[in-house]
Design a protein around this motif. Structure first.
Motif, mmCIF file in Angstrom:
data_model
loop_
_atom_site.group_PDB
_atom_site.id
_atom_site.type_symbol
_atom_site.label_atom_id
_atom_site.label_comp_id
_atom_site.label_asym_id
_atom_site.label_seq_id
_atom_site.Cartn_x
_atom_site.Cartn_y
_atom_site.Cartn_z
ATOM 1 N N GLY A 1 -3.052 -43.361 82.973
ATOM 2 C CA GLY A 1 -3.558 -43.962 84.214
ATOM 3 C C GLY A 1 -4.891 -43.353 84.606
ATOM 4 N N ALA A 2 -4.943 -42.014 84.633
ATOM 5 C CA ALA A 2 -6.184 -41.342 85.006
ATOM 6 C C ALA A 2 -7.281 -41.678 83.996
ATOM 7 C CB ALA A 2 -5.970 -39.836 85.096
ATOM 8 N N ALA A 3 -6.923 -41.792 82.718
ATOM 9 C CA ALA A 3 -7.911 -42.129 81.695
ATOM 10 C C ALA A 3 -8.519 -43.504 81.976
ATOM 11 C CB ALA A 3 -7.274 -42.096 80.310
ATOM 12 N N GLN A 4 -7.657 -44.458 82.364
ATOM 13 C CA GLN A 4 -8.163 -45.797 82.695
ATOM 14 C C GLN A 4 -9.129 -45.738 83.868
ATOM 15 O OE1 GLN A 4 -4.086 -47.539 82.680
ATOM 16 N NE2 GLN A 4 -5.208 -49.409 82.251
ATOM 17 N N ILE B 1 4.005 -27.826 79.683
ATOM 18 C CA ILE B 1 2.946 -27.639 80.674
ATOM 19 C C ILE B 1 3.562 -27.650 82.076
ATOM 20 C CG2 ILE B 1 0.821 -28.605 81.608
ATOM 21 C CD1 ILE B 1 0.668 -29.980 78.720
ATOM 22 N N LEU C 1 -7.972 -37.253 74.014
ATOM 23 C CA LEU C 1 -7.313 -36.165 74.753
ATOM 24 C C LEU C 1 -6.930 -36.628 76.152
ATOM 25 C CD1 LEU C 1 -9.432 -33.006 73.844
ATOM 26 C CD2 LEU C 1 -7.128 -33.568 73.100
ATOM 27 N N ALA C 2 -7.856 -37.344 76.795
ATOM 28 C CA ALA C 2 -7.591 -37.809 78.156
ATOM 29 C C ALA C 2 -6.403 -38.771 78.166
ATOM 30 C CB ALA C 2 -8.834 -38.481 78.733
ATOM 31 N N ARG D 1 -4.406 -35.490 89.365
ATOM 32 C CA ARG D 1 -4.362 -35.973 87.984
ATOM 33 C C ARG D 1 -5.613 -35.608 87.191
ATOM 34 N NH1 ARG D 1 -1.462 -41.840 88.475
ATOM 35 N NH2 ARG D 1 -1.643 -41.837 86.222
ATOM 36 N N GLN E 1 -12.670 -37.075 72.943
ATOM 37 C CA GLN E 1 -12.337 -36.636 74.302
ATOM 38 C C GLN E 1 -11.499 -37.696 75.011
ATOM 39 O OE1 GLN E 1 -13.983 -33.595 76.342
ATOM 40 N NE2 GLN E 1 -13.291 -33.041 74.314
ATOM 41 N N ALA E 2 -11.826 -38.967 74.744
ATOM 42 C CA ALA E 2 -11.036 -40.049 75.341
ATOM 43 C C ALA E 2 -9.592 -39.971 74.853
ATOM 44 C CB ALA E 2 -11.653 -41.406 74.993
ATOM 45 N N LYS F 1 0.936 -28.339 88.484
ATOM 46 C CA LYS F 1 0.632 -27.724 89.772
ATOM 47 C C LYS F 1 0.676 -28.772 90.859
ATOM 48 C CE LYS F 1 -1.843 -23.528 89.379
ATOM 49 N NZ LYS F 1 -2.946 -23.064 88.602
ATOM 50 N N VAL F 2 1.229 -28.391 91.980
ATOM 51 C CA VAL F 2 1.303 -29.362 93.081
ATOM 52 C C VAL F 2 0.194 -29.058 94.075
ATOM 53 C CG1 VAL F 2 2.758 -30.383 94.828
ATOM 54 C CG2 VAL F 2 3.764 -29.488 92.735
ATOM 55 N N ARG G 1 -12.866 -32.562 69.637
ATOM 56 C CA ARG G 1 -13.488 -31.696 70.650
ATOM 57 C C ARG G 1 -14.886 -32.167 71.021
ATOM 58 N NH1 ARG G 1 -9.636 -29.052 73.265
ATOM 59 N NH2 ARG G 1 -11.325 -29.432 74.703
ATOM 60 N N GLU H 1 -3.077 -37.107 77.788
ATOM 61 C CA GLU H 1 -2.579 -36.400 78.974
ATOM 62 C C GLU H 1 -2.124 -37.347 80.064
ATOM 63 O OE1 GLU H 1 -3.969 -33.102 81.170
ATOM 64 O OE2 GLU H 1 -5.193 -32.434 79.485
ATOM 65 N N ASP H 2 -2.885 -38.381 80.323
ATOM 66 C CA ASP H 2 -2.613 -39.216 81.490
ATOM 67 C C ASP H 2 -3.303 -40.571 81.307
ATOM 68 O OD1 ASP H 2 -2.513 -40.436 84.012
ATOM 69 O OD2 ASP H 2 -2.621 -38.517 85.055
ATOM 70 N N LYS I 1 4.151 -26.719 73.835
ATOM 71 C CA LYS I 1 4.234 -25.988 75.100
ATOM 72 C C LYS I 1 4.749 -26.906 76.189
ATOM 73 C CE LYS I 1 -0.544 -26.530 74.649
ATOM 74 N NZ LYS I 1 -1.824 -25.988 74.511
ATOM 75 N N LEU J 1 -4.701 -50.759 88.187
ATOM 76 C CA LEU J 1 -3.591 -50.098 87.500
ATOM 77 C C LEU J 1 -2.302 -50.898 87.675
ATOM 78 C CD1 LEU J 1 -4.257 -46.333 88.373
ATOM 79 C CD2 LEU J 1 -4.543 -47.434 86.159
ATOM 80 N N PHE K 1 -7.403 -33.647 84.041
ATOM 81 C CA PHE K 1 -6.929 -33.454 82.673
ATOM 82 C C PHE K 1 -6.752 -31.957 82.434
ATOM 83 C CE2 PHE K 1 -9.439 -37.430 82.579
ATOM 84 C CZ PHE K 1 -8.374 -38.289 82.353
#
Lengths: 236, 317
Positions: free
Chosen positions: B201-204, B313, B194-195, A88, B191-192, B316-317, B185, B198-199, B311, A52, A90
């Motif tokens: 880095g997380a998608a990678q 979002i 959507l991922a 993280r 789906q990729a 959450k921590v 959907r 959202e994020d 919306k 990353l 989704f």
């Protein structure tokens, strides 16, 4: 040969040097802890290992192969999974869809289903909530989901970044029990933690990081007895 | 129904029964509004998907519509292709154009220090496309022959006419919405998307090729722009290098209206915008219609800054 070997890694954010030439290695089957205070560079190291971030100098070897220049999205299929800091997950996808994302690079549907069954067995709570949106899970459940998602890629090594962050003591114990189970089932673990006490209690070896440099390393049990570690990280 | 200047507008159909004629024309305006709104919705999809995934506003999107319409026109009247083949050529052309624009103009800037850099580049690409069209096709308004083969439908004994263009436009919008929703959907690439939205880095970390996913998004958005261009120019049969600019801006408004980043939001925003515009033209003033559209936007954004389906979002921590 070490499974994962980082040599002389230097990482910059613009002009600021975050990692000042560190080297460490993780052998197959080990649980290795990287401990240190906030801002020591622990997360930066993990991000650089999984692509990353790219280091200014130094190399990352995985199973003897130089992966320094390999982009992040090609790392997971080599057998390295990363549970990022702050989970993280989704949020807009269901628990099940999140887990499927974890197996994104895998093709064999039967094998994926087998891994999914294994993940559900390890985290029964995820199976109970499989159709729920991940964003509606509690912090502990999201951590379990992030770990389950990483396991879905069937990794040889799993990198975990602050899995205990923001969780209650009971949940912290549960998460660490799970990390131990994951390790026992044959997955190598590289664990980054601020909770030094818990991390050292399950680790084989550990590296202590201070502002981008490794200041101490060695056997986890020995580090637990080290006076400077006790004073600085264990609050004794 | 009178507008402030006291003019009565002409109701379509039977003038003898004023009440009946008024309700017929109301329905007719409503259908026209939905039809125009469907075009806005199809264009808005391109804005909203690109925003959702690349977090950028592609202000050149409207001009891709115009390019698509010119390609259809050139294929039909220049190369003599049948309408459907011309549409296919246009879709392919715009898909490639979208990918090229993304990789040449935007990708090098996506990680730039300021997100304004890519926004300004998008405005530049918009002018570039307009001027390329100007260079090739000239500034004159070209009449665009409708390529919709569906005849008009007469309802209520001829009191209500629905044009073939309106029928096809609404049908296209429905098919595209259903198709796109299923794609996102159910398919792995969806789906990729959507991922990634959202994020990144997380998608990678999941093994998703983020650049590839962004390119796919541009490809889909631009293909839809080609379809929208053909539908728009079939309903409003003129074409200039600036044809795409205003619908592009309005579709952007529609996307913001519905909640940018949301696909159902693009549909709702687009339809609402089209209906408001047509009713504004019919019952208030055709000169003021655009002002009304943008006025409604301002009101909605004051009340609901994230748009109708947008919306915030909570993390959450």
């Amino acid at each position: 040969m070490a499974m994962l070997e980082v040599k002389d890694m230097e990482v910059y954010y613009g002009m600021i040097q975050a990692i000042k030439g560190i080297s460490f290695e993780v052998n197959e089957g080990e649980v290795i802890a990287l401990i240190g205070a906030n801002g020591a560079g622990k997360t930066t190291i993990l991000h650089t290992v999984t692509g990353l971030l790219s280091p200014k100098r130094g190399t990352v070897l995985f199973e003897g192969k130089d992966i320094t220049k390999i982009p992040a999205h090609k790392i997971v299929s080599l057998g390295m999974a990363h549970v990022p800091e702050g989970r993280r997950v989704f949020a807009e996808l269901s628990v099940y869809e999140n887990l499927k994302m974890g197996a994104y690079t895998r093709k064999d549907k039967a094998e994926i289903d087998a891994t999914l069954a294994m993940v559900y067995e390890r985290f029964p709570r995820l199976e109970e909530r499989k159709n729920q949106l991940a964003g509606t899970l509690s912090g502990g459940e999201q951590q379990m989901l992030a770990m389950g998602r990483a396991l879905m890629s069937h990794p040889k090594i799993i990198l975990m970044d602050e899995p205990s962050m923001g969780l209650s003591p009971i949940l912290v114990n549960q998460i660490f029990d799970i990390i131990e189970e994951v390790s026992k089932s044959g997955t190598t673990v590289l664990l980054v933690e601020q909770n030094a006490k818990k991390a050292l209690s399950i680790a084989d070896r550990a590296y202590v990081l201070e502002t981008g440099t490794i200041v101490l390393d060695g056997d986890a049990k020995a580090l637990m007895d080290d006076d400077s570690i006790k004073k600085a990280y264990l609050g004794e | 129904m009178k507008n402030p200047s006291g003019r009565t507008y002409a109701a379509e159909g039977n003038e003898k029964y004023t009440g009946w004629g008024n309700s017929m024309s109301f329905i007719s305006y409503f259908i026209n509004g939905i039809s125009l709104g469907s075009v806005y919705a199809i264009i808005a999809l391109g804005y909203t998907m690109v925003y959702g995934i690349a977090k950028m506003l592609n202000f050149a999107h409207g001009d891709v519509i115009m390019i698509g319409a010119y390609v259809v026109m050139a294929s039909v009247s220049g190369a003599g292709l049948p309408p459907f083949a011309a549409l296919l050529v246009s879709v392919v052309f715009c898909t490639v154009l979208g990918i090229v624009i993304e990789s040449v103009a935007y990708r090098p800037l996506l990680n730039a220090a300021s997100s304004l850099a890519v926004l300004i580049t998008a405005i530049g690409v918009s002018y570039l496309l307009q001027n390329i069209a100007l260079l090739i096709f000239g500034a004159n308004t070209i009449s665009f022959a409708s390529i919709v083969p569906v005849p008009a439908l007469a309802l209520a004994g001829g009191a209500l006419t629905v044009t073939g263009e309106a029928i096809v436009t609404i049908a296209c919008c429905i098919v595209i919405m259903i198709g796109l929703t299923l794609f996102i959907r159910k398919s792995k690439a969806g789906q990729a998307m959507l991922a990634v939205s959202e994020d990144k880095g997380a998608a990678q970390l999941m093994g998703i090729n983020v650049n590839g996913t962004i390119a796919l998004t541009f490809a889909i958005g631009s293909a839809l722009a080609a379809v929208a261009g053909v539908l728009l120019c079939s309903a409003y049969p003129t074409l200039t290098p600036y044809t795409g600019a205003m619908p592009g801006i309005k579709a952007f408004v529609a996307a913001v209206f519905g909640g940018i980043g949301s696909i159902p939001g693009a549909l709702i925003g687009g339809i609402l915008l089209g209906v408001i515009e047509i009713f504004g033209k019919a019952y208030i003033s055709s000169q003021m219609a655009d002002a009304i559209v943008f006025g409604v936007l301002i009101v909605i954004l004051l009340v609901k800054p994230a748009g109708i389906l947008g919306k915030n979002i909570q993390e959450k921590v």
